[in-house]
Design a protein around this motif. Structure first.
Motif, mmCIF file in Angstrom:
data_model
loop_
_atom_site.group_PDB
_atom_site.id
_atom_site.type_symbol
_atom_site.label_atom_id
_atom_site.label_comp_id
_atom_site.label_asym_id
_atom_site.label_seq_id
_atom_site.Cartn_x
_atom_site.Cartn_y
_atom_site.Cartn_z
ATOM 1 N N ASP A 76 -4.842 4.610 10.155
ATOM 2 C CA ASP A 76 -3.959 5.179 9.133
ATOM 3 C C ASP A 76 -3.539 4.171 8.075
ATOM 4 N N HIS A 105 1.216 7.185 3.655
ATOM 5 C CA HIS A 105 1.034 7.420 5.090
ATOM 6 C C HIS A 105 2.224 6.822 5.844
ATOM 7 N N ALA A 280 -8.458 8.958 6.910
ATOM 8 C CA ALA A 280 -7.342 8.405 7.683
ATOM 9 C C ALA A 280 -6.760 9.478 8.592
ATOM 10 N N GLN A 281 -6.220 9.033 9.721
ATOM 11 C CA GLN A 281 -5.523 9.924 10.655
ATOM 12 C C GLN A 281 -4.021 9.724 10.430
ATOM 13 N N ILE A 282 -3.464 10.515 9.542
ATOM 14 C CA ILE A 282 -2.088 10.266 9.104
ATOM 15 C C ILE A 282 -1.098 11.132 9.879
ATOM 16 N N SER A 286 3.691 12.891 6.222
ATOM 17 C CA SER A 286 3.241 11.952 5.201
ATOM 18 C C SER A 286 3.064 12.662 3.865
#
Length: 371
Positions: A76, A105, A280-282, A286
């Protein structure tokens, strides 16, 4: 509408669920004054994520200390929690953690605060890119000992000037107020200059200095640090009340601007279909400062050049700035991100139809044909 500074400060404090707010000339000015109010000595260090905006690191220099760094997570792009704890274990000079909600994020607020408590250090929240975001129902800007906001160039609420320091600590608030008042007095006594002209000159020199990012050496790093020193006055400056009305109106539009950014980011996510894009793994809550993804370094620069040939805004922020400061260990994830990151605009610069066209360009782009 006549917005007084004090009423705007109360409005900002209420928006971000803080007791106190001090308006300052920029986010960097706010962080510098905060460090000065905390009376950091040269051997008391703030710790930053190793990927962030350079002027945040410059604030440590302006306040008379040296930034330290901890690596980021490639999932992230916020602070890596394991690396953070290792840094605190190995360096007792670190007294403050300055985590960044990078690209909007949200960093892991509770875990970072827990780690800070374990090592008896304080958290200063860098929320310059995350206005409109929230963590478990609380707005970014409400966490830690103090928080920094920015209304400057490219920010979520872009007024062209201004920042804010938010805190719930009355003693700290009063100290920052004193420093900001002194900054105002010194500014009025000193020679006057055009802040806008200075900022424009700074951007020209800054972009010129980092254009060739693959050729960093002692001279180029010293040059970039000198630029930060030479242009201190366009970052550490007093607040100009003429911007109050604009900032107040922008605050009223925060929810709408946040919704637009999230809609545009979701559109990119839905339409980009390449299997060589790493999203991205947010965290939930966010916002989106830019729509950010990674692409293999062998392809990334070619894609950026292709998009620019189509007059599409894109960027590769941020360079690996810890290289500017001697004595810092290598942070491998930040070095990877420097070579792989791609940012696309979500702020309303492009309509939904134009974003669809951008996605088509990206999806149809042929690396081998362009290389």
């Amino acid at each position: 509408m006549n917005i007084k500074k004090l009423s705007l400060e109360q409005k900002i404090a209420d928006t971000f669920q803080r007791k106190y707010c001090v308006l300052v000339g920029s986010g960097t000015s706010g962080l510098t004054l905060l460090f000065q109010a905390l009376q950091l000595s040269s051997n008391q260090r703030p710790l930053f994520p190793s990927t962030s905006c350079l002027v945040a690191y410059s604030a440590a220099m302006y306040a008379g200390t040296t930034p330290e760094f901890s690596d980021i997570s490639l999932s992230d792009f916020t602070m890596d929690l394991t690396k953070l704890e290792e840094a605190l274990q190995n360096n007792r000079q670190i007294k403050y953690i300055v985590p960044t909600h990078l690209y909007g994020h949200i960093y892991d607020v509770e875990t970072i605060q827990s780690i800070a408590n374990k090592y008896s250090v304080q958290v200063i929240e860098d929320a310059a890119q995350s206005m409109g975001a929230s963590y478990k129902g609380k707005p970014c800007g409400s966490f830690g000992l103090a928080s920094i906001l920015s209304f400057g160039h490219t920010k979520v609420l872009e007024a062209g000037h201004g920042g804010a320091v938010l805190t719930d600590d009355l003693v700290l608030y009063n100290e920052i107020c004193k420093l900001e008042k002194k900054l105002q007095e010194n500014f009025l006594k000193g020679s006057h200059f055009s802040v806008n002209d200075m900022q424009e000159n700074y951007r020209k020199e800054y972009y010129e200095s980092i254009r060739n990012q693959t050729a960093w050496n002692k001279n180029s790093t010293e040059n970039l640090l000198n630029i930060q020193t030479n242009y201190k006055d366009c970052f550490v400056m007093p607040y100009q009340p003429t911007y109050s009305e604009k900032i107040a109106l922008l605050l009223d539009s925060l929810s709408d601007k946040t919704a637009l950014r999230l809609e545009n980011a979701q559109l990119y996510k839905d339409l980009l279909s390449r299997d060589d894009i790493d999203l991205a793994q947010i965290h939930e809550g966010s916002t989106s400062w830019r729509f950010t993804f990674r692409m293999d370094s062998n392809k990334r620069d070619s894609l950026l050049a292709y998009l620019r040939s189509k007059n599409i805004h894109c960027s590769s922020w941020y360079p690996y700035y810890p290289r500017l400061f001697e004595g810092n260990e290598i942070h491998l994830n930040s070095l990877i991100l420097e070579k792989e990151v791609v940012n696309l605009w979500v702020d309303g610069t492009y309509s939904k139809e134009q974003i669809k066209d951008i996605c088509t360009h990206v999806n149809e782009w042929d690396f081998h044909a362009c290389s």
